[in-house]
Design an enzyme around this catalytic site. Structure first.
Site: not given
Length: 304
Positions: A192, A227, A230-232
């Site tokens: 990520t 931050d 696009l982690h999720d």
């Protein structure tokens, strides 16, 4: 069409994951469950409900879950996403969430569907999933796949040098879930951290003359400076296009003990998996970022 459940703690990157799922006809969203994480569970539940309503998915139920992690008296929240979890963006009035605890509903939903017919996506602390497994041992193995955003394997953590936030927030739950025998796909910071939101991509949401486009643009402006990742959205995007990601089989264990290394993941790859350590997950290690951004932008562009 893939049937999915999303367990989350919205959170702006959770919001992008929910909007991506809502804007993808290939996915049937059975339910959304919420947990304390980015903000307390009362806030994450309201945020999930508002986001689904904004996206025209008011019939998708939202169930509130665990208010604190296993083994800790208070939730481990942060303010990266603002006091309200969505950067102060007005998402409209919130309808009530549905009755019933998220962990109980997860057990019921997985039991009600044929084995291996539901994709379970978890993008917050794993408390609800661990509670579901405790209520009905083996229930997580009924999911076709368990797609988890969490952990840091070969890179430093983002909340401590040892740990990524979701696993740090409930390390006991993370270890329980990884040890459950579920068909787990992990999207750690290793991948990520390459899912980078470019300034032009963020700006493109301002060109959408829709409620969802305006909300996405406002949330991303509040979040991207801190931050810009696009982690999720990554686990949801994998369900839509598996070719976006590359992964490796591995054996994962989470340090659940209180202390400086709580939430640290010991990952064994390849030859490091000896006879006593068989693979218990597929860890994603690379992403085609431009294609990921295009997929997310296109899906949200279809929403009201």
């Amino acid at each position: 069409m893939r049937h999915i459940i999303i367990d989350c703690d919205p959170g702006i990157d959770d919001a992008l994951a929910l909007l991506l799922a809502a804007g993808s006809p290939a996915l049937e969203l059975l339910a959304v469950t919420t947990v304390a994480g980015n903000r307390p569970v009362a806030t994450t539940s309201v945020n999930a409900r508002r986001l689904l309503d904004l996206a025209g998915r008011g019939r998708v139920p939202v169930y509130a879950g665990a208010a604190r992690p296993l083994g800790y008296a208070e939730p481990r929240c942060n303010l990266v996403h603002g006091e309200d979890g969505v950067g102060g963006v007005d998402l409209g009035a919130a309808a009530p969430v549905q009755e019933g605890h998220a962990a109980v509903r997860l057990v019921e939903l997985l039991a009600a569907h044929p084995p291996h017919s539901v994709e379970l996506v978890a993008v917050g602390p794993l408390t609800n999933l661990a509670l579901a497994e405790s209520l009905a041992p083996g229930i997580l193995r009924r999911a076709r796949r368990l797609l988890v955003m969490g952990g840091a394997l070969r890179v430093p953590g983002n909340v401590t040098p040892a740990a990524e936030f979701n696993f740090y927030a409930d390390p006991v739950a993370a270890e329980m879930v990884l040890a459950s025998g579920a068909n787990t796909m992990l999207f750690p910071l290793d991948v990520t951290s390459s899912a980078i939101m470019s300034p032009s991509w963020i700006g493109s949401f301002g060109e959408l003359d829709t409620a969802c486009g305006r909300a996405a643009a406002a949330m991303l402006r509040a979040y991207a400076a801190l931050d810009p990742l696009l982690h999720d959205a990554c686990p949801v995007a994998w369900l839509l296009d598996e070719t976006l990601f590359t992964g490796e089989p591995c054996h994962l264990e989470v340090d659940w003990r209180p202390g400086a290394t709580a939430g640290h993941v010991l990952a064994r790859f390849g030859e490091m998996m000896d006879g006593g350590h068989q693979a218990n997950a597929m860890a994603m290690t690379a992403v085609r970022n431009d294609a990921l951004l295009a997929l997310v932008r296109a899906a949200i562009g279809t929403l009201p």
